[in-house]
Design a protein around this motif. Structure first.
Motif, mmCIF file in Angstrom:
data_model
loop_
_atom_site.group_PDB
_atom_site.id
_atom_site.type_symbol
_atom_site.label_atom_id
_atom_site.label_comp_id
_atom_site.label_asym_id
_atom_site.label_seq_id
_atom_site.Cartn_x
_atom_site.Cartn_y
_atom_site.Cartn_z
ATOM 1 N N LEU A 1 -16.520 18.801 14.390
ATOM 2 C CA LEU A 1 -15.590 19.254 15.421
ATOM 3 C C LEU A 1 -14.159 18.862 15.056
ATOM 4 N N LEU A 2 -13.996 17.616 14.655
ATOM 5 C CA LEU A 2 -12.669 17.107 14.299
ATOM 6 C C LEU A 2 -12.089 17.915 13.152
ATOM 7 N N LYS A 3 -12.924 18.127 12.147
ATOM 8 C CA LYS A 3 -12.475 18.864 10.969
ATOM 9 C C LYS A 3 -12.089 20.297 11.349
ATOM 10 N N GLU A 4 -12.932 20.912 12.151
ATOM 11 C CA GLU A 4 -12.694 22.297 12.552
ATOM 12 C C GLU A 4 -11.393 22.425 13.346
ATOM 13 N N LEU A 5 -11.196 21.492 14.260
ATOM 14 C CA LEU A 5 -10.010 21.580 15.115
ATOM 15 C C LEU A 5 -8.741 21.268 14.333
ATOM 16 N N THR A 6 -8.807 20.327 13.391
ATOM 17 C CA THR A 6 -7.607 20.061 12.587
ATOM 18 C C THR A 6 -7.304 21.280 11.733
ATOM 19 N N ARG A 7 -8.331 21.932 11.229
ATOM 20 C CA ARG A 7 -8.099 23.132 10.424
ATOM 21 C C ARG A 7 -7.437 24.212 11.278
ATOM 22 N N GLU A 8 -7.941 24.400 12.490
ATOM 23 C CA GLU A 8 -7.365 25.401 13.392
ATOM 24 C C GLU A 8 -5.905 25.135 13.710
ATOM 25 N N GLN B 1 -0.642 18.987 20.078
ATOM 26 C CA GLN B 1 -0.706 19.596 18.754
ATOM 27 C C GLN B 1 0.042 18.774 17.715
ATOM 28 N N PRO B 2 -0.427 17.570 17.438
ATOM 29 C CA PRO B 2 0.268 16.704 16.494
ATOM 30 C C PRO B 2 0.163 17.241 15.069
ATOM 31 N N LYS B 3 1.081 16.811 14.222
ATOM 32 C CA LYS B 3 1.057 17.215 12.817
ATOM 33 C C LYS B 3 0.089 16.331 12.039
ATOM 34 N N LEU B 4 -0.167 15.136 12.587
ATOM 35 C CA LEU B 4 -1.037 14.197 11.875
ATOM 36 C C LEU B 4 -1.950 13.512 12.884
ATOM 37 N N ILE B 5 -3.234 13.468 12.551
ATOM 38 C CA ILE B 5 -4.180 12.721 13.382
ATOM 39 C C ILE B 5 -4.769 11.607 12.536
ATOM 40 N N ILE B 6 -4.748 10.408 13.063
ATOM 41 C CA ILE B 6 -5.366 9.285 12.368
ATOM 42 C C ILE B 6 -6.647 8.944 13.120
ATOM 43 N N ALA B 7 -7.778 9.050 12.428
ATOM 44 C CA ALA B 7 -9.057 8.750 13.077
ATOM 45 C C ALA B 7 -9.651 7.512 12.409
ATOM 46 N N ASP B 8 -9.688 6.420 13.153
ATOM 47 C CA ASP B 8 -10.163 5.147 12.586
ATOM 48 C C ASP B 8 -11.656 4.988 12.880
ATOM 49 N N GLU B 9 -12.472 5.273 11.887
ATOM 50 C CA GLU B 9 -13.929 5.206 12.033
ATOM 51 C C GLU B 9 -14.387 5.834 13.350
ATOM 52 N N VAL C 1 0.831 -1.202 0.000
ATOM 53 C CA VAL C 1 0.000 0.000 0.000
ATOM 54 C C VAL C 1 0.868 1.255 0.000
ATOM 55 N N SER C 2 0.533 2.182 -0.890
ATOM 56 C CA SER C 2 1.238 3.461 -0.925
ATOM 57 C C SER C 2 0.235 4.600 -0.933
ATOM 58 N N PHE C 3 0.536 5.634 -0.205
ATOM 59 C CA PHE C 3 -0.251 6.874 -0.283
ATOM 60 C C PHE C 3 0.543 7.963 0.401
ATOM 61 N N ASP C 4 0.085 9.193 0.218
ATOM 62 C CA ASP C 4 0.781 10.265 0.923
ATOM 63 C C ASP C 4 -0.216 11.293 1.417
ATOM 64 N N VAL C 5 0.232 12.088 2.362
ATOM 65 C CA VAL C 5 -0.622 13.108 2.958
ATOM 66 C C VAL C 5 0.198 14.388 3.087
ATOM 67 N N ASP C 6 -0.371 15.479 2.599
ATOM 68 C CA ASP C 6 0.272 16.785 2.751
ATOM 69 C C ASP C 6 -0.080 17.384 4.100
ATOM 70 N N ALA C 7 0.741 18.329 4.526
ATOM 71 C CA ALA C 7 0.426 19.031 5.772
ATOM 72 C C ALA C 7 -0.963 19.648 5.669
ATOM 73 N N GLY C 8 -1.753 19.495 6.684
ATOM 74 C CA GLY C 8 -3.061 20.128 6.740
ATOM 75 C C GLY C 8 -4.144 19.471 5.897
ATOM 76 N N GLY D 1 -3.869 23.150 12.033
ATOM 77 C CA GLY D 1 -3.058 22.841 10.866
ATOM 78 C C GLY D 1 -2.635 21.393 10.788
ATOM 79 N N ALA D 2 -3.269 20.540 11.559
ATOM 80 C CA ALA D 2 -2.903 19.121 11.518
ATOM 81 C C ALA D 2 -3.508 18.462 10.285
ATOM 82 N N ALA D 3 -2.771 17.495 9.741
ATOM 83 C CA ALA D 3 -3.329 16.678 8.673
ATOM 84 C C ALA D 3 -4.185 15.586 9.313
ATOM 85 N N LEU D 4 -5.120 15.049 8.514
ATOM 86 C CA LEU D 4 -6.046 14.060 9.067
ATOM 87 C C LEU D 4 -6.154 12.874 8.115
#
Ligand SMILES: Nc1ncnc2c1ncn2[C@@H]1O[C@H](COP(=O)(O)OP(=O)(O)OP(=O)(O)O)[C@@H](O)[C@H]1O
Ligand code: SF4
Ligand SMILES: [Mg+2]
Lengths: 318, 332
Positions: free
Chosen positions: B197-204, B173-181, B27-34, B206-209
């Motif tokens: 809430l999750l989306k709003e807080l990650t936006r605030e 204040q992590p750079k990446l949050i992994i939310a499993d279902e 499996v390959s994928f990538d995630v940009d900041a934010g 700057g964490a990637a999700l």
């Protein structure tokens, strides 16, 4: 919590009532008759008249339920457990003078059991299926298989044969020489403790394995904790809740064990007193000791239940 | 600029009684900041194993990461020592789990558990950590937050526990949050609140999700990009818009066909496509989806398709071009 404690205390009343009846009745069912023994010992000619006289003097001529009511009534209203049928000695005074020694031995054995069982059980669980685990589990099976009276006898006999050393038989009182007293009780406490630790260890291991699979332990790891913090802060407390119950359930085994150890190592506790009383059919002493032991077991289990509150907030807030 | 997270060739294997199982296969994928990346797929497709592999939380035995790299902030997480990895977890990358009812420790206060990352990673005193926990609980809008610091998880509802989990994840204040279902176990009404809430807080912050979900409505509404997984592999990946408007892989199209239109989409669940999810220990030699695929050809049974660009960063792993397919039409 307060209501819970009161409820639990009230529940003790019927328990203790039935315990006292059982104690009283079963003791009278020990084969052998004290009157016969007294007559034999004192060389009284065993004619029927002296028999009934003796029975009446000891209060044994009444029907059993009358005897019971007299006995329990005196205990409840006067704190009087009666006196020995052989000597004019108060049962409760004798028990109270010996209780601390038995309690001390039991407590020391329990400490040994926990100090061995909990760390080894935890280690076995977090190193499941490694050498350490196998050693821990084998040790626990060995301890289950070896009876403590056998181990006690071995410790008593073999050092004496090989090195001419044997444990001190003269009892050192705690107030005379605390260190000497602790050292003297250490050997029976270790023997009793290790044999008690076997089941506790297996229970700790099983519960720990169970808890380590829980989601909240994964959460703990996900927070970046090292293994020690995960185990000590997040797993151990939850794993110990059932272990504490087990300790309560083991209380009778522990008390039985101290009786045996007192006999082997000649420690003047309640156990030794009980054995002497049984061999002489000294009913007031036997029933008195049994009743005290029953109360102790019930109280230990109450304490165990209450200590749940410390470990499990769901109980505390009920 | 390099990506925040770059996963390449990640492979995780489980030993089971029925033989080795590749729960995550190349499996390959990538995630940009934010950025928000959604991972979607049916049950058993390897989403959770992927997430746990990133965190190196795969229970071993029976599981093991056998190949791949996970580049995060310039380092390969798979090569870090245990202590280095512990410093990343909960501080740089945080994780929120599916089961709010069991993911909190029942015998510790919520405040202690929420503030714990601060104590662990920032060396804060417990007093400071608990104070921080109060602030965090307020941020996730738990009513009467300060007083609830000393509460135990059983005094919280499912939604409140998941809020507490989010607070815990945000603590450092992590750079990446992994939310499993994160909302599967919750009431439908609570689900959208938690996700917003999750989306709003990650936006605030700057964490990637990385948002793992069953729910394509969630994808459309919250994700920037999407990876679709099937049988441990990524079968299609692209922007949320591309996936939604022009699904290329027959599996993705099948998933889409089960979902009502964008507007009313929230809360809708994947209805299983015809046929059963595959048994990972008995995968066919060709395309894993072949037994259920409406477009299956002879070639599909012989060799396994790999991800190919179909234009504009949109990739799919399928031999048959979408416009030639007879299958379910896409939403246009
Ligand atoms: N502890 C384990 N032991 C053995 N196999 C496992 C284990 N965990 C996962 N697997 C395997 O990995 C596969 C993928 O599981 P995973 O939990 O990643 O699915 P998922 O996509 O998260 O599904 P869901 O939507 O149900 O959460 C499972 O079907 C199973 O075969
Ligand atoms: S490769 Fe073949 S079987 Fe697999 S999804 Fe594409 S068309 Fe279907
Ligand atoms: Mg999952």
């Amino acid at each position: 919590m307060r209501a819970y404690v009161i409820r639990r205390l009230l529940a003790l009343i019927p328990t203790l009532f039935f315990a006292s009846v059982i104690v009283f009745v079963t003791v009278r069912m020990i084969p052998g008759d004290i009157i016969d023994m007294m007559i034999a010992q004192n060389d009284i000619s065993a004619n029927a008249a002296s028999r009934t006289q003796l029975e009446a003097a000891l209060g044994l001529d009444q029907p059993m339920h009358i005897q019971y009511v007299r006995w329990i009534g005196k205990i409840l209203f006067q704190g009087d457990f009666g006196s020995s049928l052989w000597q004019e000695q108060s049962v409760i005074e004798e028990i109270l003078s010996r209780l601390p020694t038995t309690f001390q031995l039991g407590f020391m054995a329990l400490c040994v059991a926990l100090v061995v069982a909990v760390p080894v059980g935890v280690w076995s669980a977090i190193r499941q299926d490694t050498w350490g685990d196998y050693v821990g589990r084998s040790f626990s099976i060995l301890m289950l298989a070896v009876p403590s009276f056998w181990l006690g006898t071995i410790v008593m006999v073999f050092p004496a044969i090989w090195w001419g050393w044997s444990p001190e038989v003269r009892f050192i009182s705690f107030w005379q020489d605390p260190v000497g007293n602790m050292l003297q009780l250490a050997i029976p406490a270790v023997i009793l403790g290790t044999s008690l630790s076997a089941i506790t260890m297996r229970m700790t291991r099983t519960m720990m394995l169970e808890v380590l699979r829980q989601d909240y332990v994964r959460t703990a790891w996900a927070k970046g904790m090292n293994e020690r913090t995960v185990v000590v802060r997040h797993a151990l407390r939850n794993a110990l809740i059932p272990v504490v119950t087990l300790i309560g359930l083991q209380a009778p085994i522990l008390i039985g064990g101290t009786v045996i150890m007192e006999q082997i190592f000649v420690i003047p506790g309640m156990g030794l007193m009980l054995l002497e009383a049984v061999s002489r059919r000294d009913y007031p002493i036997i029933t008195g000791v049994f009743l005290i032991v029953g109360v102790a077991v019930v109280l230990i289990n109450l304490l165990v239940d209450l200590s749940y509150g410390l470990l499990d907030p769901k109980v505390r807030y009920r | 600029m390099s990506k925040l997270l770059e996963v390449t060739g990640l492979t995780t294997r489980f030993r089971t009684e029925r033989g080795a199982v590749m729960a995550v296969d190349d499996v390959s994928f990538d995630v940009d900041a934010g950025e928000t990346l959604a991972i979607v797929g049916e049950s058993g497709s390897g989403k959770s194993v992927t997430a746990l592999s990133l965190m190196r939380l795969i229970p071993n035995p029976p599981g093991e990461i056998t190949a791949g790299t996970v580049m995060f902030e310039g380092r390969d997480l798979l090569k870090l020592s245990d202590a280095e990895m512990q410093a990343v977890r909960g501080d740089r990358i945080a994780m929120i789990f599916q089961e709010p009812m069991t993911s909190l420790n029942p015998s510790l206060t919520v405040g202690l558990q929420v503030g714990e990352p601060v104590q662990l990673h920032r060396g804060a005193t417990w007093k400071a950590a608990l104070e921080k926990a109060g602030e965090l609980l307020m941020r996730v809008r738990i009513p009467d937050a300060k007083a609830r610091v000393d509460a135990y998880p059983h005094q919280f509802s499912g939604g409140m526990r998941q809020r507490a989990m989010i607070a815990m994840a945000l603590a450092c204040q992590p750079k990446l949050i992994i939310a499993d279902e994160p909302t599967t176990a919750l009431d439908v009404t609570v689900q959208s609140q938690i996700l917003s809430l999750l989306k709003e807080l990650t936006r605030e912050t700057g964490a990637a999700l990385i948002l793992i979900t069953h729910d394509l409505g969630v994808v459309a509404r919250y994700a920037d990009r999407v990876s679709v997984m099937y049988a441990g592999r990524v079968v299609e990946t692209g922007t949320a818009r591309d996936i939604y408007k022009r699904p290329q892989h027959p599996y993705t199209r099948g998933l889409m066909a089960c979902v009502p239109r964008l507007d009313g989409a929230l809360g809708s669940r994947l209805v299983p496509i015809e046929g059963q999810p595959p048994d990972l220990s008995r995968l066919p030699p060709g395309c894993a989806f072949a037994p259920r695929c409406v477009d299956v050809t002879d070639k599909c049974l012989l060799s396994r398709p790999v991800l190919e660009d179909v234009g504009g960063g949109h990739h799919k792993a399928c031999f048959v071009p979408a416009n030639a397919a007879a299958g379910v039409p896409a939403h246009a």
